[in-house]
Design a protein around this motif. Structure first.
Motif, short mmCIF file in Angstrom:
data_model
loop_
_atom_site.label_atom_id
_atom_site.label_comp_id
_atom_site.label_asym_id
_atom_site.label_seq_id
_atom_site.Cartn_x
_atom_site.Cartn_y
_atom_site.Cartn_z
N GLU A 32 0.85 -1.18 0.00
CA GLU A 32 0.00 0.00 0.00
C GLU A 32 0.89 1.24 0.00
OE1 GLU A 32 -4.22 0.45 2.19
OE2 GLU A 32 -2.48 0.52 3.52
N GLY A 33 0.51 2.25 -0.77
CA GLY A 33 1.34 3.45 -0.89
C GLY A 33 1.23 4.36 0.30
N PRO A 34 2.06 5.43 0.28
CA PRO A 34 3.09 5.76 -0.72
C PRO A 34 4.38 5.01 -0.45
CG PRO A 34 2.99 7.47 0.93
CD PRO A 34 1.91 6.49 1.30
N ALA A 35 5.23 4.93 -1.49
CA ALA A 35 6.51 4.25 -1.34
C ALA A 35 7.46 5.09 -0.50
CB ALA A 35 7.13 4.00 -2.72
N LEU A 120 13.16 -2.40 -4.75
CA LEU A 120 12.00 -1.54 -4.51
C LEU A 120 11.46 -1.13 -5.88
CD1 LEU A 120 11.57 1.30 -1.96
CD2 LEU A 120 11.07 1.75 -4.35
N ILE A 121 10.21 -1.48 -6.14
CA ILE A 121 9.60 -1.22 -7.44
C ILE A 121 8.51 -0.17 -7.27
CG2 ILE A 121 8.41 -2.25 -9.42
CD1 ILE A 121 9.59 -4.94 -8.60
N GLU A 122 8.68 0.94 -7.92
CA GLU A 122 7.72 2.04 -7.84
C GLU A 122 6.88 2.11 -9.10
OE1 GLU A 122 9.61 5.63 -5.62
OE2 GLU A 122 11.22 4.76 -6.82
N ARG A 128 0.34 2.21 -5.53
CA ARG A 128 1.01 1.11 -4.83
C ARG A 128 2.49 1.04 -5.22
NH1 ARG A 128 -1.71 -3.78 -7.15
NH2 ARG A 128 -1.50 -2.44 -9.00
N TRP A 129 3.22 0.21 -4.50
CA TRP A 129 4.61 -0.10 -4.82
C TRP A 129 4.85 -1.55 -4.44
CZ3 TRP A 129 8.24 -0.65 -0.54
CH2 TRP A 129 7.67 -0.37 0.72
N ALA A 130 6.04 -2.06 -4.73
CA ALA A 130 6.29 -3.48 -4.48
C ALA A 130 7.74 -3.69 -4.04
CB ALA A 130 6.01 -4.30 -5.73
N MET A 393 7.81 -1.50 6.94
CA MET A 393 8.12 -0.08 7.07
C MET A 393 6.84 0.73 7.30
SD MET A 393 11.00 0.15 4.07
CE MET A 393 11.32 1.87 4.43
N GLY A 394 5.91 0.15 8.05
CA GLY A 394 4.68 0.84 8.36
C GLY A 394 3.63 0.80 7.28
N ARG A 395 3.93 0.17 6.14
CA ARG A 395 2.96 0.07 5.03
C ARG A 395 2.38 -1.34 4.99
NH1 ARG A 395 7.30 3.85 4.98
NH2 ARG A 395 6.87 5.50 3.45
N ARG A 396 1.13 -1.43 4.62
CA ARG A 396 0.43 -2.70 4.61
C ARG A 396 0.80 -3.52 3.38
NH1 ARG A 396 -5.55 -4.05 4.13
NH2 ARG A 396 -5.66 -2.07 3.03
#
Length: 468
Positions: A32-35, A120-122, A128-130, A393-396
């Motif tokens: 889930e964003g942001p990256a 890290l894929i933006e 979203r990011w991956a 890092m705090g992202r779901r």
């Protein structure tokens, strides 16, 4: 220093035997964003990677393979060599993401460095990011990889909260070795009976293992018909994924009194059948002998980074057109394979390799890997993932895609992973020989939908739980 086991080293030898394959396994976490900023990303992994020994170790090999490779600390370890940043082209959908995954995974890892990378894929659609993590198979099997990746997450208890505890190997003792000696009581009269029963149990176990090993060996020499599913591969890869609801698989499993893994393999069977027909090939009874890895990892080994797997080689019934009958046949064949001791036989063969000089094992594997084989046509491996949703890092973490390698002239490989309420089929294929990989993914989703529909007209079984 810790030496690789014979099984761990096998993945290095197979890779060495074919310059067109890369035996790294991958996991892609869709976030889930942001990256985060890349510096923040590097800092987070710089804190966590050193807690995992394999992330800071390299392989030290011996001339002429006179001894197994050893894990040694990398004196020049630099985290920045393992962390990379990529951006997807617009519009950042599945097509762009899957192409990027395939491109990253087809490249071999540098053996002069620790055998892992992270990207890290933006630029994914929807803000979203991956994160794509790539680890050489000599480090870990599927379960060990998911446990290892869980250590990068924010959840302190992530290693324990997986579906892995549901698999048979986690609940049952390994029967590939001899049974424990009897506990003799105070009554000498009972000793003879106890010792006799133990001897009979040992004989029965040995027979069970021998039969299983014989079945595996015979399967390897049972040639499948000519097929587009196996043969030489190129260096380029394709990747795709099928997504279904875990609840749907569980509903079908309960309705037909089978395992969740049976349902997943039945869906794969149906999709392969459809693909072969669309390619103008006639699916036969022995057209799809499939390598199905089986975990033999007990729960107290979940924290170990190594390979603890055996295998079964069932024939998936691509010659059958009816989805429900396919499921019944898959269940029956997997049940017979388990009962025959194929898994225990595979474990025994791996254990026997420990008693052979490593040089002979390494040379033998490289020789066998170079020979053409037409017995095994596909790979289907089920990897239990985290039960609960994770954060990084705090992202779901929205979903996790498994990425299997292909080798030994198998042109497609499917890895299945359960995460929270989702069940994902990650498919890797040779670029030149499987341009219809998206059809294979769509066929799996369609097959699950048909089984769900069929389950609605069938009374639920009385089983209280669904095993893997």
């Amino acid at each position: 220093m810790e030496q690789l086991t014979a099984l761990d080293a096998t993945f290095l030898e197979v890779e060495d035997a074919d310059p067109h394959v890369s035996l790294a396994v991958g996991g892609v976490s869709i976030m889930e964003g942001p990256a985060p900023d890349f510096d923040e990303f590097v800092a987070a992994f710089a804190d966590r990677a050193p807690t995992i020994p394999r992330c800071t170790q390299i392989l030290r090999t011996h001339p002429l393979d006179l001894a197994a490779p050893e894990w040694v600390d990398d004196p020049h370890f630099d985290i920045t060599r393992h962390l990379h940043r990529l951006a997807l082209p617009h519009p950042g959908g599945d097509a762009e993401l899957f192409e990027t995954i395939a491109t990253v995974m087809e490249r071999r890892l540098d053996r002069e460095r620790p055998l892992w990378e992270c990207y890290l894929i933006e630029g994914l659609s929807g803000g979203r990011w991956a994160v794509l993590t790539k680890i050489h198979h000599c480090i870990a099997d599927g379960i060990a990889t998911t446990q290892l990746l869980a250590r990068f997450s924010d959840d302190a208890d992530a290693r324990g909260g997986t579906f892995a505890t549901d698999i048979r190997a986690a609940r049952e003792p390994d029967r590939s070795g001899p049974p424990s000696p009897p506990k003799l009581g105070l009554n000498p009269v009972r000793w003879i009976g106890d010792i006799g029963r133990s001897a009979l149990a040992a004989a029965a176990t040995a027979e069970h293992v021998a039969v299983g090993a014989a079945e595996l060996t015979a399967s390897m020499f049972s040639l499948a018909p000519e097929s587009s599913l196996n043969g030489p591969v190129t260096t380029m890869r394709r990747f795709s994924a099928a997504r279904v609801r875990l609840a749907d698989l569980q509903r079908v499993a309960r309705a037909f009194d089978v395992t969740l893994n049976d349902v997943a393999l039945a869906a794969i069977t149906a999709s392969y059948r459809k693909m072969l027909l669309e390619r103008g090939e006639r699916p036969g009874r022995n057209s799809l002998r499939t390598l199905v890895p089986v975990s033999v990892r007990p729960t107290n080994h979940f924290g170990m980074t190594d390979n603890q797997v055996s295998a079964m080689l069932p024939l998936l019934p691509v010659d059958e057109a009816d989805p429900v009958e396919q499921l019944r046949l898959v269940h029956g064949r997997l049940t017979r394979a388990k009962a025959s001791g194929q898994s225990e036989g595979g474990s025994a063969l791996v254990s026997a390799a420990k008693n052979i000089p490593f040089a002979l094992t390494a040379w033998g594997i490289r020789l066998l890997a170079r020979l053409p084989q037409r017995a095994v046509v596909a790979l289907a491996t089920n990897v239990p993932g985290p039960r609960k949703r994770q954060t990084l890092m705090g992202r779901r973490v929205l979903e996790i895609l498994p990425v299997p390698p292909i080798a030994l002239q198998l042109r497609t490989g499917i890895a299945m992973l359960s995460y929270a309420d989702a069940f994902i089929f990650g498919i890797t294929a040779d670029y030149d020989n499987a341009p219809d990989i998206e059809a294979l993914a769509a066929g799996i989703e369609d097959a699950v939908a048909k089984l769900v529909k069929a389950s609605r007209t069938r009374p639920k079984a009385t089983r209280k739980s669904v095993t893997r």
